[in-house]
Design a protein around this motif. Structure first.
Motif, PDB file in Angstrom:
ATOM      1  N   PHE A  48       0.703  -1.360  -0.001  1.00 30.66           N
ATOM      2  CA  PHE A  48      -0.109  -0.058   0.202  1.00 30.66           C
ATOM      3  C   PHE A  48       0.833   1.391  -0.156  1.00 30.66           C
ATOM      4  O   PHE A  48       0.494   2.216  -0.731  1.00 30.66           O
ATOM      5  CB  PHE A  48      -0.854   0.010   1.293  1.00 30.66           C
ATOM      6  CG  PHE A  48      -1.897   1.257   1.360  1.00 30.66           C
ATOM      7  CD1 PHE A  48      -3.217   1.264   0.922  1.00 30.66           C
ATOM      8  CD2 PHE A  48      -1.347   2.448   1.974  1.00 30.66           C
ATOM      9  CE1 PHE A  48      -3.858   2.450   0.816  1.00 30.66           C
ATOM     10  CE2 PHE A  48      -2.239   3.364   2.224  1.00 30.66           C
ATOM     11  CZ  PHE A  48      -3.392   3.481   1.504  1.00 30.66           C
ATOM     12  N   LEU A  49       1.922   1.262   1.082  1.00 29.30           N
ATOM     13  CA  LEU A  49       2.483   2.469   1.234  1.00 29.30           C
ATOM     14  C   LEU A  49       3.533   2.798  -0.056  1.00 29.30           C
ATOM     15  O   LEU A  49       3.636   3.797  -0.674  1.00 29.30           O
ATOM     16  CB  LEU A  49       3.695   2.472   2.350  1.00 29.30           C
ATOM     17  CG  LEU A  49       2.761   2.456   3.537  1.00 29.30           C
ATOM     18  CD1 LEU A  49       3.633   2.172   4.859  1.00 29.30           C
ATOM     19  CD2 LEU A  49       2.051   3.738   3.913  1.00 29.30           C
ATOM     20  N   ALA A  50       4.278   1.437  -0.762  1.00 27.93           N
ATOM     21  CA  ALA A  50       5.227   1.687  -1.718  1.00 27.93           C
ATOM     22  C   ALA A  50       4.426   2.295  -3.138  1.00 27.93           C
ATOM     23  O   ALA A  50       4.797   2.940  -3.894  1.00 27.93           O
ATOM     24  CB  ALA A  50       5.866   0.209  -1.956  1.00 27.93           C
ATOM     25  N   GLY A  51       2.985   1.538  -3.293  1.00 34.21           N
ATOM     26  CA  GLY A  51       2.445   1.857  -4.424  1.00 34.21           C
ATOM     27  C   GLY A  51       1.994   3.338  -4.337  1.00 34.21           C
ATOM     28  O   GLY A  51       1.996   4.050  -5.335  1.00 34.21           O
ATOM     29  N   MET A  52       1.588   3.787  -3.169  1.00 31.86           N
ATOM     30  CA  MET A  52       1.144   5.204  -2.893  1.00 31.86           C
ATOM     31  C   MET A  52       2.116   6.078  -3.291  1.00 31.86           C
ATOM     32  O   MET A  52       1.738   7.069  -4.007  1.00 31.86           O
ATOM     33  CB  MET A  52       0.578   5.322  -1.314  1.00 31.86           C
ATOM     34  CG  MET A  52      -0.193   6.703  -1.302  1.00 31.86           C
ATOM     35  SD  MET A  52      -0.493   6.765   0.389  1.00 31.86           S
ATOM     36  CE  MET A  52       0.923   6.908   1.373  1.00 31.86           C
TER      37      MET A  52
END
Length: 339
Positions: free
Chosen positions: A70-74
């Motif tokens: 989630f964090l990396a994609g965001m």
């Protein structure tokens, strides 16, 4: 899983199409009409294709960790959206998506809610969406895969060239409108100054005669003609199209009448005013000619990007949008009459 260049291209095009489907459906629902969304004319949104590729790249080693995905994609997709948005605005002087009405936005190009959606989409992409897409692409025979890549790439590149040309044309027209406004204001200012000088010259020429003989019909006619011409000229700044031409013609008619009753010096001043009138008319014709160029393609761009804005040419961009919509309605009425 390692993908070949050909497979990455297929993923890019597939997610460009998925993104177009999502955006067009969403915007069409909100606008209550079908909207072929995006910068390109074809059913592809490159920002979604690029975003999906970035999401896959930054999460290749994180598929077992939902929060990290989630964090990396965001972060990855938001950085891409920011870079693309700022680059397009710098090149085309138009912001093709605008989050200015959202909370916690940066220059209207990215915002918190959009970034959270990118993160959520990253998880959905890895957990659910990409698996069948991956299976489909990997199962394609090499010949079919390469044929698809070549055909779609040709269409994509041709579309990109046309779309960039239209976007650059809009940028140039916006810049031309700013220059036109400046020249128009300068010419109008010269009108006012020259007219004031003319009236002062007329007053000096006939002042002694008025004092000696009282009211003089010629003097009164000169003043009346000068006042009427002044009214016509002062109205030019806010006029447009046929009204502008009619006002200039009316002003020139009065000025010609003035010239017959004036001295040689005053005739020169009146002739200068007439030339300024023709210059204004020429400027207006040039502006209208630019508006007609590529009008249909520009209209499509406005209809595909209803939230597009321009910080540098805010007023001019809004006026251009209205001009294009009026042109479209006029064209529709003409078609109905022909039927």
């Amino acid at each position: 899983m390692r993908y070949s260049f050909q497979q990455w291209l297929l993923f890019f095009y597939i997610y460009c199409f998925f993104g177009w489907c999502f955006e067009s459906a969403y915007v069409s629902f909100r606008k209550h009409r079908f909207v072929n969304r995006g910068f390109l004319h074809s059913p592809m949104l490159p920002i979604y294709g690029s975003g999906a590729v970035v999401m896959l790249l930054v999460t290749l080693q994180l598929r077992g960790h939902v929060i990290l995905m989630f964090l990396a994609g965001m972060v990855g997709a938001t950085a891409l959206e920011l870079a693309v948005g700022l680059a397009m605005e710098a090149i085309f002087k138009v912001k093709y998506w605008d989050y200015s009405n959202q909370r916690f936005h940066y220059k209207g190009v990215i915002c918190l809610s959009s970034s959270l959606c990118w993160g959520l989409f990253t998880v959905l992409l890895n957990q659910y969406i990409h698996k069948p897409v991956e299976a489909f692409v990997l199962s394609m025979p090499q010949v079919i895969a390469w044929t698809a890549v070549i055909v779609i790439s040709v269409i994509f590149l041709c579309d990109a060239v046309v779309s960039v040309k239209v976007a650059l044309g809009i940028r140039d027209m916006l810049d031309a409108k700013v220059r036109f406004k400046k020249e128009f204001e300068e010419a109008s200012e010269q009108f006012s100054r020259r007219l004031l000088e003319l009236k002062e010259a007329l007053s000096e020429s006939f002042g002694d005669r008025v004092a000696e003989f009282g009211k003089n019909p010629a003097t009164e006619r000169l003043n009346a003609l000068a006042d009427v011409a002044g009214e016509r000229l002062s109205a030019l700044a806010d006029s447009a199209g046929e009204r502008l031409n009619a006002l200039i013609d009316a002003a020139n008619e009065r000025l010609n009448a003035l010239a017959k009753l004036s001295s040689e010096k005053e005739k020169e001043e009146i002739h200068t005013l007439s030339k300024l009138g023709e210059r204004l008319k020429s400027l207006k014709r040039e502006n209208e000619s630019q508006t007609e160029r590529m009008a249909y393609l520009k209209l499509k761009m406005f209809r595909r990007n209803p939230t597009a804005t321009s910080r540098k040419f805010e007023k001019e961009f809004s006026n251009m949008r209205e001009e294009q919509l009026r042109w479209y309605e006029k064209r529709r009425r003409e078609k109905r009459k022909r039927k």
